[in-house]
Design a protein around this motif. Structure first.
Motif, PDB file in Angstrom:
ATOM      1  N   LYS A  68       0.766  -1.156   0.133  1.00 13.81           N
ATOM      2  CA  LYS A  68      -0.061  -0.355  -0.018  1.00 13.81           C
ATOM      3  C   LYS A  68       0.773   1.034  -0.029  1.00 13.81           C
ATOM      4  N   GLU A  69       1.662   1.275   0.842  1.00 14.45           N
ATOM      5  CA  GLU A  69       2.608   2.466   0.438  1.00 14.45           C
ATOM      6  C   GLU A  69       4.269   1.833   0.981  1.00 14.45           C
ATOM      7  N   ALA A  70       5.286   2.387   0.695  1.00 13.37           N
ATOM      8  CA  ALA A  70       6.435   1.975   0.778  1.00 13.37           C
ATOM      9  C   ALA A  70       7.498   3.212   0.755  1.00 13.37           C
ATOM     10  N   LYS A  71       8.051   3.428   1.840  1.00 11.79           N
ATOM     11  CA  LYS A  71       9.339   4.719   2.003  1.00 11.79           C
ATOM     12  C   LYS A  71      10.733   4.166   2.700  1.00 11.79           C
ATOM     13  N   ASN A  72      11.498   5.037   2.057  1.00  8.16           N
ATOM     14  CA  ASN A  72      12.971   4.840   3.107  1.00  8.16           C
ATOM     15  C   ASN A  72      13.113   5.712   3.917  1.00  8.16           C
ATOM     16  N   ILE A  73      13.608   5.780   5.045  1.00  5.80           N
ATOM     17  CA  ILE A  73      14.401   6.840   5.570  1.00  5.80           C
ATOM     18  C   ILE A  73      15.967   6.570   5.597  1.00  5.80           C
ATOM     19  N   VAL A  74      16.399   7.701   5.146  1.00  8.17           N
ATOM     20  CA  VAL A  74      17.964   7.640   5.042  1.00  8.17           C
ATOM     21  C   VAL A  74      18.938   8.594   5.551  1.00  8.17           C
ATOM     22  N   PHE A  75      19.700   8.595   6.361  1.00 10.72           N
ATOM     23  CA  PHE A  75      20.884   8.532   7.442  1.00 10.72           C
ATOM     24  C   PHE A  75      22.229   7.631   7.212  1.00 10.72           C
ATOM     25  N   CYS A  76      23.037   8.437   8.175  1.00 11.34           N
ATOM     26  CA  CYS A  76      24.495   7.966   7.861  1.00 11.34           C
ATOM     27  C   CYS A  76      25.057   8.243   9.189  1.00 11.34           C
ATOM     28  N   PHE A  77      25.331   6.846   9.804  1.00 12.88           N
ATOM     29  CA  PHE A  77      26.555   7.036  10.978  1.00 12.88           C
ATOM     30  C   PHE A  77      28.129   6.740  10.179  1.00 12.88           C
ATOM     31  N   GLY A  78      28.232   8.494  11.177  1.00 16.58           N
ATOM     32  CA  GLY A  78      29.636   8.975  10.238  1.00 16.58           C
ATOM     33  C   GLY A  78      30.755   9.159  11.236  1.00 16.58           C
ATOM     34  N   LYS A  79      30.558   8.507  11.996  1.00 18.09           N
ATOM     35  CA  LYS A  79      32.144   8.585  13.191  1.00 18.09           C
ATOM     36  C   LYS A  79      33.531   8.390  12.476  1.00 18.09           C
ATOM     37  N   GLU A  80      33.717   7.820  12.047  1.00 19.46           N
ATOM     38  CA  GLU A  80      35.325   7.724  11.004  1.00 19.46           C
ATOM     39  C   GLU A  80      34.916   7.160   9.336  1.00 19.46           C
ATOM     40  N   ILE A  81      36.127   7.879   9.235  1.00 12.95           N
ATOM     41  CA  ILE A  81      36.137   7.114   7.625  1.00 12.95           C
ATOM     42  C   ILE A  81      37.961   6.699   7.377  1.00 12.95           C
ATOM     43  N   PRO A  82      38.125   5.559   8.105  1.00 13.56           N
ATOM     44  CA  PRO A  82      38.784   4.388   8.089  1.00 13.56           C
ATOM     45  C   PRO A  82      39.551   4.203   6.748  1.00 13.56           C
ATOM     46  N   THR A  83      38.827   4.216   5.451  1.00 10.38           N
ATOM     47  CA  THR A  83      39.641   3.641   4.107  1.00 10.38           C
ATOM     48  C   THR A  83      38.318   4.336   3.546  1.00 10.38           C
ATOM     49  N   PRO A  84      38.924   4.896   1.864  1.00  9.92           N
ATOM     50  CA  PRO A  84      37.859   4.984   1.073  1.00  9.92           C
ATOM     51  C   PRO A  84      37.086   4.126   0.718  1.00  9.92           C
ATOM     52  N   GLU A  85      36.487   2.775   1.236  1.00 12.69           N
ATOM     53  CA  GLU A  85      35.814   1.979   0.377  1.00 12.69           C
ATOM     54  C   GLU A  85      35.042   1.893   1.670  1.00 12.69           C
ATOM     55  N   VAL A  86      34.978   1.927   2.634  1.00 11.20           N
ATOM     56  CA  VAL A  86      33.726   2.680   3.751  1.00 11.20           C
ATOM     57  C   VAL A  86      32.733   3.293   3.302  1.00 11.20           C
ATOM     58  N   LEU A  87      32.908   4.610   2.351  1.00 13.57           N
ATOM     59  CA  LEU A  87      31.534   5.525   1.793  1.00 13.57           C
ATOM     60  C   LEU A  87      30.718   4.391   0.800  1.00 13.57           C
ATOM     61  N   ALA A  88      31.693   3.481   0.465  1.00 16.02           N
ATOM     62  CA  ALA A  88      30.781   2.646  -0.465  1.00 16.02           C
ATOM     63  C   ALA A  88      28.928   1.902  -0.085  1.00 16.02           C
ATOM     64  N   VAL A  89      29.381   1.928   1.503  1.00 17.58           N
ATOM     65  CA  VAL A  89      28.168   1.357   1.813  1.00 17.58           C
ATOM     66  C   VAL A  89      27.592   1.833   2.763  1.00 17.58           C
ATOM     67  N   ARG A  90      28.377   3.845   2.309  1.00 20.13           N
ATOM     68  CA  ARG A  90      27.149   4.762   2.720  1.00 20.13           C
ATOM     69  C   ARG A  90      26.453   5.827   2.269  1.00 20.13           C
ATOM     70  N   PRO A  91      25.256   6.002   2.496  1.00 17.17           N
ATOM     71  CA  PRO A  91      24.713   5.994   4.124  1.00 17.17           C
ATOM     72  C   PRO A  91      23.775   4.441   3.908  1.00 17.17           C
ATOM     73  N   ARG A  92      23.492   4.596   4.994  1.00 16.89           N
ATOM     74  CA  ARG A  92      22.146   3.824   5.274  1.00 16.89           C
ATOM     75  C   ARG A  92      20.476   4.022   5.238  1.00 16.89           C
ATOM     76  N   SER A  93      19.622   2.997   4.966  1.00 20.50           N
ATOM     77  CA  SER A  93      18.406   3.175   5.158  1.00 20.50           C
ATOM     78  C   SER A  93      17.054   2.245   5.879  1.00 20.50           C
ATOM     79  N   ILE A  94      15.896   2.690   6.356  1.00 19.93           N
ATOM     80  CA  ILE A  94      15.082   1.938   6.949  1.00 19.93           C
ATOM     81  C   ILE A  94      14.654   1.607   5.802  1.00 19.93           C
TER      82      ILE A  94
END
Length: 128
Positions: A68-94
């Protein structure tokens, strides 16, 4: 909360709430509550709310008639950037999907266990 594998490779966490279990009656009310929880956490930054349902309708895509309805809330846990690859798995969503008698809430497993625990706790807090 169940852990599932979607399409044989994506690890997701998912919970289905019957509508009678929650005090929320719409996806937007659930999004608003999740946004409050995100805004209250100094490590998590709210980015946007994405209306997946409307987008799919607008591009004349297929939608399961039970949805009937479908939405995502998009956000980011951005406490550190240890490598460039971490940006590939950010941001997050529910994701929040409304069905006839229930809401399905899910998210993709994060590479950071603390992020998974935080997202699981935020989602489970909807029932309180």
């Amino acid at each position: 909360m169940k852990q599932k594998i979607f399409k044989e490779k994506y690890h997701i966490f998912e919970i289905e709430f019957t509508k009678s279990e929650l005090k929320y009656s719409t996806v937007d009310e659930i999004i608003d509550e999740l946004k409050k929880k995100i805004d209250a956490n100094e490590i998590i930054a709210y980015i946007a709310t994405f209306n997946q349902y409307d987008h799919t309708v607008n591009i004349k895509g297929d939608i399961n008639p039970a949805i009937k309805e479908a939405k995502n809330i998009v956000f980011c846990f951005g406490k550190e950037i240890p490598t460039p690859e971490v940006l590939a798995v950010r941001p997050r969503s529910i994701g929040i999907v409304e069905l006839e008698d229930s809401f399905v809430v899910n998210f993709l497993e994060a590479p950071n266990e603390q992020a998974n625990v935080a997202m699981e706790n935020i989602v489970k807090s909807l029932i309180d």
